[in-house]
Write a protein that holds these residues in place. Structure first.
Motif, PDB file in Angstrom:
ATOM      1  N   ASP A  50      -0.465  26.207 -16.158  1.00 29.59           N
ATOM      2  CA  ASP A  50       0.835  26.365 -16.813  1.00 29.59           C
ATOM      3  C   ASP A  50       0.739  27.212 -18.074  1.00 29.59           C
ATOM      4  N   VAL A  51      -0.249  28.119 -18.108  1.00 26.11           N
ATOM      5  CA  VAL A  51      -0.469  28.974 -19.274  1.00 26.11           C
ATOM      6  C   VAL A  51      -0.379  30.440 -18.859  1.00 26.11           C
ATOM      7  N   VAL A  52       0.378  31.219 -19.617  1.00 23.58           N
ATOM      8  CA  VAL A  52       0.437  32.666 -19.429  1.00 23.58           C
ATOM      9  C   VAL A  52      -0.542  33.280 -20.421  1.00 23.58           C
ATOM     10  N   HIS A  53      -1.436  34.120 -19.907  1.00 24.41           N
ATOM     11  CA  HIS A  53      -2.442  34.763 -20.746  1.00 24.41           C
ATOM     12  C   HIS A  53      -2.090  36.228 -20.953  1.00 24.41           C
ATOM     13  N   GLY A  54      -2.375  36.723 -22.138  1.00 26.79           N
ATOM     14  CA  GLY A  54      -2.200  38.138 -22.421  1.00 26.79           C
ATOM     15  C   GLY A  54      -1.720  38.355 -23.832  1.00 26.79           C
ATOM     16  N   ARG A  55      -1.884  39.600 -24.296  1.00 21.73           N
ATOM     17  CA  ARG A  55      -1.503  39.958 -25.659  1.00 21.73           C
ATOM     18  C   ARG A  55      -0.002  39.739 -25.843  1.00 21.73           C
ATOM     19  N   GLN A 114      12.269  31.217 -14.626  1.00 21.71           N
ATOM     20  CA  GLN A 114      12.709  32.530 -15.097  1.00 21.71           C
ATOM     21  C   GLN A 114      12.096  32.851 -16.454  1.00 21.71           C
ATOM     22  N   ILE A 115      11.933  31.834 -17.302  1.00 20.83           N
ATOM     23  CA  ILE A 115      11.283  32.063 -18.600  1.00 20.83           C
ATOM     24  C   ILE A 115       9.854  32.553 -18.376  1.00 20.83           C
ATOM     25  N   VAL A 116       9.132  31.921 -17.471  1.00 20.77           N
ATOM     26  CA  VAL A 116       7.756  32.341 -17.178  1.00 20.77           C
ATOM     27  C   VAL A 116       7.754  33.756 -16.620  1.00 20.77           C
ATOM     28  N   ASN A 117       8.652  34.042 -15.681  1.00 23.55           N
ATOM     29  CA  ASN A 117       8.729  35.391 -15.112  1.00 23.55           C
ATOM     30  C   ASN A 117       9.031  36.426 -16.190  1.00 23.55           C
ATOM     31  N   ASP A 118       9.966  36.095 -17.084  1.00 24.89           N
ATOM     32  CA  ASP A 118      10.296  37.015 -18.175  1.00 24.89           C
ATOM     33  C   ASP A 118       9.107  37.205 -19.109  1.00 24.89           C
ATOM     34  N   LEU A 119       8.408  36.115 -19.409  1.00 23.46           N
ATOM     35  CA  LEU A 119       7.243  36.215 -20.282  1.00 23.46           C
ATOM     36  C   LEU A 119       6.167  37.092 -19.653  1.00 23.46           C
ATOM     37  N   VAL A 120       5.896  36.890 -18.388  1.00 21.79           N
ATOM     38  CA  VAL A 120       4.898  37.717 -17.705  1.00 21.79           C
ATOM     39  C   VAL A 120       5.317  39.188 -17.757  1.00 21.79           C
ATOM     40  N   MET A 174       4.874  37.216 -29.871  1.00 19.19           N
ATOM     41  CA  MET A 174       6.112  36.486 -29.999  1.00 19.19           C
ATOM     42  C   MET A 174       6.879  36.604 -28.707  1.00 19.19           C
ATOM     43  N   LYS A 175       6.183  37.066 -27.679  1.00 21.29           N
ATOM     44  CA  LYS A 175       6.885  37.324 -26.429  1.00 21.29           C
ATOM     45  C   LYS A 175       7.374  36.043 -25.762  1.00 21.29           C
ATOM     46  N   ALA A 176       6.687  34.921 -25.962  1.00 20.10           N
ATOM     47  CA  ALA A 176       7.212  33.646 -25.444  1.00 20.10           C
ATOM     48  C   ALA A 176       8.517  33.308 -26.138  1.00 20.10           C
ATOM     49  N   GLY A 177       8.592  33.577 -27.424  1.00 21.56           N
ATOM     50  CA  GLY A 177       9.837  33.346 -28.162  1.00 21.56           C
ATOM     51  C   GLY A 177      10.957  34.246 -27.675  1.00 21.56           C
ATOM     52  N   ILE A 178      10.641  35.498 -27.370  1.00 20.38           N
ATOM     53  CA  ILE A 178      11.653  36.421 -26.837  1.00 20.38           C
ATOM     54  C   ILE A 178      12.130  35.938 -25.472  1.00 20.38           C
ATOM     55  N   ALA A 179      11.207  35.500 -24.611  1.00 20.81           N
ATOM     56  CA  ALA A 179      11.597  34.987 -23.289  1.00 20.81           C
ATOM     57  C   ALA A 179      12.489  33.759 -23.435  1.00 20.81           C
ATOM     58  N   ALA A 180      12.157  32.873 -24.366  1.00 18.44           N
ATOM     59  CA  ALA A 180      12.991  31.683 -24.604  1.00 18.44           C
ATOM     60  C   ALA A 180      14.353  32.089 -25.152  1.00 18.44           C
ATOM     61  N   ASN A 181      14.376  33.047 -26.066  1.00 16.72           N
ATOM     62  CA  ASN A 181      15.647  33.530 -26.606  1.00 16.72           C
ATOM     63  C   ASN A 181      16.527  34.102 -25.500  1.00 16.72           C
ATOM     64  N   MET A 182      15.916  34.870 -24.592  1.00 17.56           N
ATOM     65  CA  MET A 182      16.694  35.446 -23.499  1.00 17.56           C
ATOM     66  C   MET A 182      17.237  34.352 -22.590  1.00 17.56           C
ATOM     67  N   ALA A 183      16.464  33.303 -22.362  1.00 20.90           N
ATOM     68  CA  ALA A 183      16.944  32.188 -21.541  1.00 20.90           C
ATOM     69  C   ALA A 183      18.152  31.531 -22.181  1.00 20.90           C
ATOM     70  N   VAL A 184      18.120  31.370 -23.484  1.00 20.59           N
ATOM     71  CA  VAL A 184      19.267  30.793 -24.199  1.00 20.59           C
ATOM     72  C   VAL A 184      20.466  31.736 -24.089  1.00 20.59           C
ATOM     73  N   ALA A 185      20.237  33.030 -24.240  1.00 23.14           N
ATOM     74  CA  ALA A 185      21.335  33.990 -24.128  1.00 23.14           C
ATOM     75  C   ALA A 185      21.949  33.956 -22.731  1.00 23.14           C
ATOM     76  N   VAL A 186      21.110  33.859 -21.706  1.00 16.66           N
ATOM     77  CA  VAL A 186      21.609  33.762 -20.327  1.00 16.66           C
ATOM     78  C   VAL A 186      22.427  32.485 -20.160  1.00 16.66           C
ATOM     79  N   SER A 187      21.898  31.358 -20.641  1.00 14.22           N
ATOM     80  CA  SER A 187      22.610  30.081 -20.538  1.00 14.22           C
ATOM     81  C   SER A 187      23.936  30.143 -21.264  1.00 14.22           C
ATOM     82  N   TYR A 188      23.908  30.696 -22.469  1.00 12.39           N
ATOM     83  CA  TYR A 188      25.123  30.800 -23.272  1.00 12.39           C
ATOM     84  C   TYR A 188      26.187  31.615 -22.553  1.00 12.39           C
ATOM     85  N   THR A 189      25.796  32.786 -22.050  1.00 12.76           N
ATOM     86  CA  THR A 189      26.796  33.634 -21.396  1.00 12.76           C
ATOM     87  C   THR A 189      27.299  32.997 -20.102  1.00 12.76           C
TER      88      THR A 189
END
Length: 164
Positions: A134-139, A26-32, A144-159
Motif C-alpha cells: 500500500d505504498v507508492v514509491h518515487g520522487r 483514483q488517488i493512488v492512480n493520480d499519485l502514480v 508533495m505529490k500525495a498532497g496534490i493527489a488528495a487535493n484533486m480527489a477533494v476537488a473532484v468530490s466537491y464538484t
C-alpha cells in the motif's frame, strides 16, 4: 460539529458526504501518474505539470487562473529569501468555484520535486511510481505529490456533490 479525522464515526454529515465521494483507488492512480512526471524544480516538466494540473481543474468546471510568475520582480523584492535553483520560468495556479460568500476550503501544494541525487542509491527508477503493497514509491510521493493527489480527489468530490 466534531471533525476529528482519525475516527470516521465522529465526522459530521457534510464531511462524511465528501469522504464517501472520494475514490481511494483514483488517488493512488493520480499519485502514480504525478510521480511518473520528473517535475524537478525549474525544469520544463515542472511547468508542463502545472499546466496539466490547471487543465484538469478546468475540466472539473472550476474557474482556473494560471499566470507566469515575474521572476525578476520576485528576485528584486526585498523580502525574497532567494531561490533553491536558478529558474527561467515559474507558474502559479489557482482554481475557484463560483458561489456566494468567502471560500469554504483552500487546498494548496507544490508540484516540483528536488533532484534525485545519486541514482545508484535508488532501487529503481525514481520516477517509476512503483506500488508495493500500500505504498507508492518515487520522487515526490511523500512531498508533495500525495498532497496534490488528495487535493484533486477533494476537488473532484466537491464538484460532483455541487452538481447533484
Amino acid at each position: 460539529m466534531d471533525t476529528h479525522i482519525t475516527n470516521g464515526e465522529s465526522l459530521g454529515p457534510a464531511h462524511r458526504r465528501v469522504l464517501d465521494e472520494v475514490d481511494p483507488h483514483q488517488i493512488v492512480n493520480d499519485l502514480v501518474r504525478l510521480v511518473r512526471v520528473p517535475s524537478v524544480t525549474a525544469t520544463d516538466a515542472e511547468s508542463q505539470l502545472q499546466h496539466d494540473t490547471a487543465a484538469r481543474l478546468d475540466e472539473l468546471g472550476l474557474d482556473v487562473d494560471v499566470w507566469q510568475i515575474d521572476l525578476e520582480e520576485l528576485q528584486n523584492d526585498p523580502g525574497n529569501p532567494g531561490t533553491e535553483v536558478p529558474r527561467s520560468e515559474g507558474y502559479g495556479v489557482v482554481a475557484t468555484s463560483t458561489g456566494d460568500g468567502p471560500p469554504a476550503l483552500i487546498l494548496q501544494g507544490h508540484i516540483d520535486v528536488v533532484p534525485v541525487g545519486d541514482l545508484a542509491k535508488w532501487d529503481r527508477d525514481p520516477f517509476s511510481g512503483h506500488v508495493e503493497g500500500d505504498v507508492v514509491h518515487g520522487r515526490g510521493a511523500a512531498d508533495m505529490k500525495a498532497g496534490i493527489a488528495a487535493n484533486m480527489a477533494v476537488a473532484v468530490s466537491y464538484t460532483h456533490l455541487r452538481a447533484h
